[in-house]
Motif scaffolding. Structure first.
Motif, short mmCIF file in Angstrom:
data_model
loop_
_atom_site.label_atom_id
_atom_site.label_comp_id
_atom_site.label_asym_id
_atom_site.label_seq_id
_atom_site.Cartn_x
_atom_site.Cartn_y
_atom_site.Cartn_z
N VAL A 1 -49.60 7.46 123.55
CA VAL A 1 -50.43 8.59 123.13
C VAL A 1 -51.77 8.49 123.84
N VAL A 2 -52.10 9.51 124.61
CA VAL A 2 -53.38 9.57 125.31
C VAL A 2 -54.28 10.54 124.58
N LYS A 3 -55.48 10.06 124.19
CA LYS A 3 -56.42 10.90 123.45
C LYS A 3 -57.51 11.41 124.40
N LYS B 1 -45.16 16.02 123.30
CA LYS B 1 -45.93 16.55 122.17
C LYS B 1 -47.39 16.71 122.59
N VAL B 2 -47.99 17.81 122.14
CA VAL B 2 -49.40 18.09 122.41
C VAL B 2 -50.04 18.55 121.12
N GLN B 3 -51.11 17.87 120.72
CA GLN B 3 -51.82 18.23 119.49
C GLN B 3 -53.27 18.53 119.82
N THR C 1 -57.77 16.51 122.10
CA THR C 1 -56.33 16.71 122.30
C THR C 1 -55.61 15.38 122.43
N GLU C 2 -54.43 15.29 121.80
CA GLU C 2 -53.58 14.11 121.92
C GLU C 2 -52.32 14.48 122.68
N GLN C 3 -52.02 13.70 123.71
CA GLN C 3 -50.86 13.93 124.54
C GLN C 3 -49.88 12.76 124.35
N THR C 4 -48.70 13.08 123.84
CA THR C 4 -47.70 12.05 123.54
C THR C 4 -46.59 12.07 124.58
N TYR C 5 -46.26 10.87 125.07
CA TYR C 5 -45.21 10.72 126.08
C TYR C 5 -43.91 10.24 125.45
N TRP D 1 -47.75 21.42 119.46
CA TRP D 1 -46.57 21.85 120.18
C TRP D 1 -45.65 20.64 120.37
N SER D 2 -44.39 20.79 120.06
CA SER D 2 -43.46 19.66 120.18
C SER D 2 -42.06 20.18 120.49
N GLY D 3 -41.16 19.25 120.82
CA GLY D 3 -39.77 19.62 121.08
C GLY D 3 -39.47 19.98 122.51
N GLY D 4 -40.50 20.20 123.30
CA GLY D 4 -40.29 20.54 124.70
C GLY D 4 -40.47 19.32 125.59
#
Length: 240
Positions: free
Chosen positions: A150-152, A59-61, A141-145, A110-113
């Protein structure tokens, strides 16, 4: 030989050190290209690399600037990913040349990938109109693994000029050069300039070519007639 070996060792060490210093920077979430013109529209890609060896990015926000909202935001579909664009009401309307802007995009998710270890993905966005009174825009931006981490990416640059641990993706804005207008003017003028001078030479060339062909054809006909006459005279002499 010993000198060459020492030189090769030093070169290898320097290369390894350079690569080691460059890898962390390459692994950050970033915007490419990193610059755009003030007051215009641009297309950028949020480049998201996977920094983990044992997890995938799922996930990327991306948060869009609220202090300088963008009236137009559209996203390019990414195969295998779902995208959600969220708009929100602004605290107060922002005046633009298209009218008062009361709502604007606040986040794009963006999610699901999946971005596997050792891979990266680019998420493209078209946006504008870019402000004219600032020299940069930031997009936290937040990067979810896949493991839940979650890396901000939201750290501002350090005062000493060194890079932050998780630098916020930043788009630098530069004064408009007017190159697009000049290019458009040149492009519109080019066909006129090219058409004017080129018509006459082409017509003249065709006329000369046609006249030459006719002249050669006439000369060939005359030569043929002369040949017939000469042949006939020769035949008469032989008969006599």
């Amino acid at each position: 030989m010993s000198f060459i070996r020492r030189a090769a060792t030093v070169l290898a060490a320097a290369t390894a050190l350079t690569a080691g210093l460059a890898l962390p920077a390459l692994a950050h979430v970033s915007i490419t290209p990193g610059t755009a013109e003030q007051g215009g529209f641009t297309k950028v890609a949020f480049r998201v690399p996977n920094e983990r060896d044992n997890a995938s990015t799922t996930k990327v926000q991306v948060s869009f600037p609220a202090d300088h909202p963008l009236a137009f935001v559209s996203v390019k579909p990414v195969p295998g990913w779902e995208v959600k664009v969220t708009e929100g009401k602004l605290p107060k309307p922002v005046k633009t040349e298209y009218g008062d802007l009361e709502e604007a995009v606040t986040t794009v998710v963006w999610s699901g990938g999946k971005i596997n270890p050792g891979e990266f993905q680019e998420f493209e966005v078209s946006m504008g109109q870019l402000p004219k009174d600032v020299d940069s825009l930031t997009f936290p931006t937040e990067q979810t693994y896949s493991g839940g981490e979650v890396v901000k990416w939201a750290d501002a640059p350090k005062s000493d000029g060194t890079e932050a641990e998780h630098p916020v993706p930043t788009l630098k804005l530069v004064p408009a050069s007017g190159a697009d207008e000049h290019s458009a003017a040149g492009a519109s003028a080019a066909p006129v300039a090219a058409t004017g001078p080129s018509v006459a030479p082409v017509a003249a060339a065709e006329s000369v070519s046609d006249g030459t062909a006719r002249l050669l054809g006439g000369a060939g006909l005359v030569v043929g007639i002369i040949g017939v006459v000469v042949g006939a005279l020769g035949l008469r002499r032989r008969t006599a």
